[in-house]
Write a protein that holds these residues in place. Structure first.
Motif, short mmCIF file in Angstrom:
data_model
loop_
_atom_site.label_atom_id
_atom_site.label_comp_id
_atom_site.label_asym_id
_atom_site.label_seq_id
_atom_site.Cartn_x
_atom_site.Cartn_y
_atom_site.Cartn_z
N GLU A 65 0.82 -1.20 0.00
CA GLU A 65 0.00 0.00 0.00
C GLU A 65 0.86 1.26 0.00
OE1 GLU A 65 -3.16 0.33 -0.37
OE2 GLU A 65 -3.72 -1.79 -0.28
N GLY A 66 1.93 1.24 0.78
CA GLY A 66 2.82 2.40 0.83
C GLY A 66 3.50 2.64 -0.50
N PHE A 67 4.04 1.58 -1.10
CA PHE A 67 4.69 1.72 -2.39
C PHE A 67 3.70 2.22 -3.44
CE2 PHE A 67 7.86 -1.91 -1.28
CZ PHE A 67 8.55 -1.05 -0.45
N GLY A 68 2.48 1.67 -3.41
CA GLY A 68 1.48 2.08 -4.38
C GLY A 68 1.08 3.54 -4.23
N ALA A 69 0.97 4.01 -2.99
CA ALA A 69 0.52 5.38 -2.74
C ALA A 69 1.59 6.41 -3.10
CB ALA A 69 0.12 5.54 -1.28
N LEU A 70 2.86 6.04 -2.94
CA LEU A 70 3.93 7.03 -3.05
C LEU A 70 4.84 6.87 -4.27
CD1 LEU A 70 5.03 7.10 0.72
CD2 LEU A 70 3.39 8.59 -0.44
N ALA A 71 4.62 5.84 -5.06
CA ALA A 71 5.53 5.53 -6.17
C ALA A 71 5.66 6.68 -7.16
CB ALA A 71 5.08 4.27 -6.89
N PHE A 107 9.66 20.52 -4.43
CA PHE A 107 9.64 19.26 -3.69
C PHE A 107 8.32 19.06 -2.96
CE2 PHE A 107 14.04 20.04 -4.45
CZ PHE A 107 14.65 18.79 -4.49
N ALA A 108 7.91 17.81 -2.89
CA ALA A 108 6.81 17.45 -1.99
C ALA A 108 7.35 17.39 -0.57
CB ALA A 108 6.23 16.09 -2.39
N VAL A 109 6.45 17.48 0.40
CA VAL A 109 6.83 17.44 1.81
C VAL A 109 6.21 16.20 2.47
CG1 VAL A 109 6.58 18.58 4.06
CG2 VAL A 109 7.12 19.93 2.01
N ILE A 110 7.05 15.41 3.12
CA ILE A 110 6.59 14.21 3.83
C ILE A 110 6.82 14.43 5.32
CG2 ILE A 110 6.85 11.73 4.13
CD1 ILE A 110 8.13 11.62 1.34
N THR A 111 5.80 14.21 6.12
CA THR A 111 5.95 14.28 7.58
C THR A 111 5.28 13.05 8.21
OG1 THR A 111 3.88 15.34 8.30
CG2 THR A 111 5.59 16.78 7.35
N GLY A 112 5.37 12.98 9.53
CA GLY A 112 4.68 11.92 10.26
C GLY A 112 3.19 12.13 10.35
N GLY A 113 2.70 13.25 9.80
CA GLY A 113 1.27 13.48 9.68
C GLY A 113 0.57 13.93 10.96
N VAL A 133 2.34 15.24 2.31
CA VAL A 133 2.17 13.83 2.64
C VAL A 133 2.27 13.63 4.15
CG1 VAL A 133 3.06 11.48 2.29
CG2 VAL A 133 3.18 13.18 0.43
N GLY A 134 1.39 12.80 4.70
CA GLY A 134 1.46 12.46 6.12
C GLY A 134 1.47 10.95 6.29
N LEU A 135 2.49 10.44 6.96
CA LEU A 135 2.62 9.00 7.23
C LEU A 135 2.43 8.78 8.72
CD1 LEU A 135 5.74 8.23 4.98
CD2 LEU A 135 3.31 8.21 4.35
N GLY A 136 1.23 8.47 9.12
CA GLY A 136 0.90 8.32 10.53
C GLY A 136 1.26 6.94 11.06
N ASN A 150 -2.63 16.00 2.25
CA ASN A 150 -3.48 15.66 1.11
C ASN A 150 -3.18 14.29 0.51
OD1 ASN A 150 -1.20 16.44 -0.56
ND2 ASN A 150 -1.96 18.54 -0.50
N ILE A 151 -2.11 13.63 0.97
CA ILE A 151 -1.91 12.20 0.73
C ILE A 151 -1.51 11.61 2.08
CG2 ILE A 151 -0.55 10.40 -0.39
CD1 ILE A 151 -0.10 12.22 -2.73
N GLY A 152 -2.31 10.71 2.60
CA GLY A 152 -2.03 10.21 3.94
C GLY A 152 -2.17 8.71 4.06
N MET A 153 -1.38 8.12 4.95
CA MET A 153 -1.48 6.70 5.29
C MET A 153 -1.22 6.54 6.77
SD MET A 153 0.30 4.27 2.45
CE MET A 153 -0.18 2.86 3.49
N ASN A 154 -1.89 5.57 7.38
CA ASN A 154 -1.61 5.20 8.76
C ASN A 154 -1.00 3.81 8.77
OD1 ASN A 154 -2.22 7.09 10.90
ND2 ASN A 154 -4.30 7.09 10.10
N PHE A 155 0.10 3.64 9.50
CA PHE A 155 0.82 2.38 9.54
C PHE A 155 0.67 1.71 10.90
CE2 PHE A 155 2.79 4.80 6.21
CZ PHE A 155 3.09 3.87 5.24
N ARG A 156 0.70 0.38 10.91
CA ARG A 156 0.75 -0.37 12.16
C ARG A 156 2.19 -0.48 12.67
NH1 ARG A 156 -3.08 -3.64 9.30
NH2 ARG A 156 -5.07 -3.85 10.40
#
Length: 253
Positions: A65-71, A107-113, A133-136, A150-156
Motif C-alpha cells: 500500500e505504501g509503495f502504491g501510494a507514493l511511487a 519538492f513534496a513534503v513528507i511528515t509523520g502526519g 504527505v502524512g505518514l501516521g 493531502n496524501i495520507g497513510m496510517n501504519f501499524r
C-alpha cells in the motif's frame, strides 16, 4: 451414486480421483468438498489472526500500500519535528516556512502526519499548492492525520513507516523534537554512515536546540573513537530556512 428424478448425483464417497488446484488425490486420499466450500463454509477459531504468519501478510500489505501510494510522488523531502510544538509558536511558524519553501523549490513534503511541527510543515506545503504527505502511526494516544495532509497513510508498524520516509525522500530536514524525532534522525545517520543509502543530505534546523547533541557527538562519541571523524560530515546545522532548503535539496534531483 444416487438417483433422483432420473438425474445422477455424485457424493464425495463416490469419488476415486480429485484435483485440488495442481494437486491430484486418488482413492483413500480424496478429501471431502472443494477449496471454495471450505473457505466459505468454515467457521473455525480466529487465533490465526494473532499469529506470526498472518502478521507477515499484514506487514507485506503495508509495504504494498505504501509503495502504491507514493511511487509517483516525485522529488520529496521528509521533515521531522515535535508533535508538541504549539501552533502559532516560533517553531511552528518555522515549520510552516520550511514546508512552503520546499514546495517552492519543487519538492513534496513528507511528515509523520501528526500535530505540532509536522502539521506546520504540512500546512506550509499545502498552502503553497504543493503535495503534502502524512505518514501516521498506530499509537494509543494518536490524534490522527492533521488537516493539511493531502496524501495520507496510517501504519501499524514503525519499520514499514520508516522505510517510506527514506525510500521516497531525497533528504531529511529535522526540526527540534523529542524521542520520535531522534529515532528518525539516528536511523538516517546510520543508513548514511553504513552506506545503505547514498547521497542523502540531513539538515538540522535550530542551532541552539541541537548544539548540545552536536557537541556530544563530536567530543564524546567521536572523541572517544566510537565513531569516525568523517561522521561529523553526515549532517549540517543551520538556523536559516533558505540555507536549510538549499543544503537539503542540493544535488538531489
Amino acid at each position: 451414486m444416487n438417483s433422483a428424478g432420473g438425474a445422477a448425483r455424485w457424493t464425495d464417497a463416490d469419488r476415486t480421483e480429485q484435483y485440488l488446484g495442481p494437486v491430484l488425490r486418488r482413492r483413500g486420499q480424496v478429501v471431502p468438498g472443494t477449496a471454495d466450500q471450505r473457505l466459505l463454509d468454515t467457521r473455525g477459531p480466529s487465533d490465526w489472526l494473532h499469529q506470526d504468519p498472518w502478521r507477515v501478510l499484514r506487514i507485506q500489505s503495508e509495504f504494498v500500500e505504501g509503495f502504491g501510494a507514493l511511487a509517483e510522488l516525485g522529488p520529496a523531502i521528509s521533515v521531522f519535528g515535535s508533535a508538541r510544538t504549539a501552533p502559532g509558536s516560533e517553531e511552528y511558524e518555522l515549520a510552516v516556512r520550511i514546508g512552503r519553501a520546499l514546495v517552492e523549490a519543487g519538492f513534496a513534503v513528507i511528515t509523520g502526519g501528526g500535530p505540532g511541527a509536522m502539521e506546520g510543515a504540512n500546512r506550509g506545503a499545502s498552502e503553497a499548492g504543493g503535495v503534502s504527505v502524512g505518514l501516521g502511526i498506530e499509537l494509543p494516544f494518536e490524534q490522527g492525520l492533521n488537516e493539511y495532509v493531502n496524501i495520507g497513510m496510517n501504519f501499524r508498524y514503525f519499520f514499514v513507516r520508516k522505510t517510506m520516509f527514506v525510500k521516497y525522500a531525497q533528504g531529511f530536514m529535522v526540526l527540534p523534537g523529542g524521542m520520535g524525532t531522534m529515532d528518525e534522525l539516528f536511523e538516517a545517520l546510520t543508513l548514511v554512515q553504513t552506506r545503505k543509502v547514498t547521497r542523502f543530505p540531513i539538515v538540522l534546523v535550530g542551532g541552539d536546540y541541537w548544539r548540545g547533541l552536536v557537541d556530544w557527538l563530536k567530543h564524546t562519541m567521536i572523541g572517544q573513537g566510537k565513531a569516525s571523524q568523517r561522521d561529523e560530515l553526515l549532517f549540517q546545522v543551520t538556523d536559516d530556512v533558505d540555507q536549510a532548503v538549499e543544503l537539503v535539496t542540493k544535488g538531489t534531483r
